[in-house]
Enzyme design. Structure first.
Site, short mmCIF file in Angstrom:
data_model
loop_
_atom_site.label_atom_id
_atom_site.label_comp_id
_atom_site.label_asym_id
_atom_site.label_seq_id
_atom_site.Cartn_x
_atom_site.Cartn_y
_atom_site.Cartn_z
N GLY A 1 0.83 -1.19 0.00
CA GLY A 1 0.00 0.00 0.00
C GLY A 1 0.87 1.24 0.00
O GLY A 1 2.06 1.16 0.29
N GLN B 1 3.23 9.92 1.61
CA GLN B 1 4.51 9.20 1.55
C GLN B 1 5.35 9.59 0.34
O GLN B 1 6.54 9.34 0.31
CB GLN B 1 4.28 7.68 1.54
CG GLN B 1 3.78 7.15 2.87
CD GLN B 1 3.61 5.65 2.82
OE1 GLN B 1 2.61 5.16 2.32
NE2 GLN B 1 4.59 4.92 3.32
N CYS C 1 6.53 -0.37 7.58
CA CYS C 1 6.14 0.82 6.83
C CYS C 1 7.32 1.30 6.00
O CYS C 1 8.43 1.40 6.50
CB CYS C 1 5.69 1.93 7.78
SG CYS C 1 5.18 3.43 6.90
N LEU C 2 7.05 1.59 4.74
CA LEU C 2 8.11 2.05 3.83
C LEU C 2 8.72 3.37 4.30
O LEU C 2 9.85 3.68 3.97
CB LEU C 2 7.55 2.21 2.41
CG LEU C 2 7.07 0.92 1.74
CD1 LEU C 2 6.30 1.25 0.47
CD2 LEU C 2 8.24 -0.01 1.44
N HIS D 1 -3.85 1.12 7.84
CA HIS D 1 -2.49 1.66 7.87
C HIS D 1 -2.37 2.88 6.93
O HIS D 1 -1.82 3.92 7.30
CB HIS D 1 -1.50 0.55 7.47
CG HIS D 1 -0.07 0.96 7.37
ND1 HIS D 1 0.91 0.51 8.23
CD2 HIS D 1 0.57 1.77 6.49
CE1 HIS D 1 2.08 1.03 7.89
NE2 HIS D 1 1.90 1.80 6.82
N GLU D 2 -2.93 2.76 5.73
CA GLU D 2 -2.85 3.87 4.76
C GLU D 2 -3.70 5.06 5.21
O GLU D 2 -3.30 6.22 5.04
CB GLU D 2 -3.29 3.42 3.36
CG GLU D 2 -2.49 2.28 2.74
CD GLU D 2 -1.00 2.37 2.93
OE1 GLU D 2 -0.47 3.50 3.03
OE2 GLU D 2 -0.35 1.32 2.99
N HIS E 1 -1.90 7.15 7.60
CA HIS E 1 -0.97 8.09 6.95
C HIS E 1 -1.67 9.40 6.59
O HIS E 1 -1.08 10.48 6.69
CB HIS E 1 -0.38 7.49 5.68
CG HIS E 1 0.80 6.58 5.89
ND1 HIS E 1 1.96 7.01 6.51
CD2 HIS E 1 1.02 5.29 5.57
CE1 HIS E 1 2.84 6.01 6.55
NE2 HIS E 1 2.28 4.94 5.98
O1 GNR Z 1 4.34 -2.76 2.47
C1 GNR Z 1 3.74 -2.63 3.54
N1 GNR Z 1 3.45 -3.73 4.27
C2 GNR Z 1 2.57 -3.74 5.35
C3 GNR Z 1 2.52 -4.87 6.15
C4 GNR Z 1 1.66 -4.94 7.21
C5 GNR Z 1 0.81 -3.87 7.47
C6 GNR Z 1 0.86 -2.73 6.69
C7 GNR Z 1 1.73 -2.66 5.64
S1 GNR Z 1 1.75 -1.24 4.63
C8 GNR Z 1 3.38 -1.27 4.00
C9 GNR Z 1 3.57 -0.20 2.96
C10 GNR Z 1 3.40 1.16 3.60
O2 GNR Z 1 4.19 1.65 4.36
N2 GNR Z 1 2.30 1.80 3.32
O3 GNR Z 1 2.05 2.98 3.91
NI NI Z 2 3.20 3.04 5.76
#
Ligand code: GNR
Ligand code: NI
Length: 170
Positions: free
Chosen positions: A46, A51, A93-94, A135-136, A139
């Site tokens: 995601g 980001q 998270c990236l 999670h997104e 952000h």
């Molecule tokens: O690549 C991602 N893997 C992930 C694994 C478990 C829960 C959430 C994520 S999101 C993350 C990519 C990211 O940072 N998206 O904002």
């Molecule tokens: Ni993230």
């Protein structure tokens, strides 16, 4: 299409509450395509617009990265309208490199928003898809996984990053 630079903690854009998308025009379509390419390049499941340095309420998600035919989900101005259950699971998270932590989230969510053509959609998700959507959307509200752990763990992470940075510069 182009791969964009992914902003990393502690970049200010990651802390801001993103603004709603007002207009779905050509430049937004280009941003969506670039975000999808950036997500696959990373690779991640995601990506949220902040980001890549754009403070707008826009996310892309694809939890089936290994499936050639899987289509990315694009959501503009997403909102969680319903949740069910609670479950803990590991997240990365990236924008927060070298950090894997356990986060408690709703097990199932319903999310409404607009697709890339501006049509209203409502998506029911569970499993990793539900987790990625939450999670997104975090952000978009300036919330990182670091904000969902204890102060102690957060300080440990900060110190680890300072160390890594000084090593990289040495
Ligand atoms: O690549 C991602 N893997 C992930 C694994 C478990 C829960 C959430 C994520 S999101 C993350 C990519 C990211 O940072 N998206 O904002
Ligand atoms: Ni993230």
């Amino acid at each position: 299409m182009s791969v964009l630079e992914i902003k990393k903690y502690p970049d200010d854009v990651l802390k801001k509450k993103a603004l709603p998308v007002e207009k779905i025009d050509k430049s937004l379509q280009k941003l969506i395509d670039d975000m999808i390419e950036t997500m696959y390049d990373a690779p991640g499941i995601g990506l949220a617009a902040p980001q890549v340095g754009v403070s707008l309420r826009l996310i892309v998600v694809d939890v089936n990265l290994d499936d050639e035919d899987s289509e990315p989900v694009v959501l503009i101005n997403p909102e969680i309208t319903d949740t069910d259950g609670l479950i803990e699971s590991e997240e990365g998270c990236l924008s927060v490199p070298e950090c894997q932590i356990t986060v408690k989230r709703a097990e199932k969510v319903t999310v409404k928003g607009l697709d890339r053509d501006g049509r209203e959609v409502s998506i029911e998700a569970d499993g990793l898809f539900a987790r990625a959507l939450q999670h997104e959307i975090d952000h978009l509200n300036g919330v990182l996984i670091l904000d969902r752990i204890s102060q102690l763990k957060r300080d440990l992470y900060r110190r680890k990053m300072v160390k890594m940075r000084s090593k990289a510069e040495a």
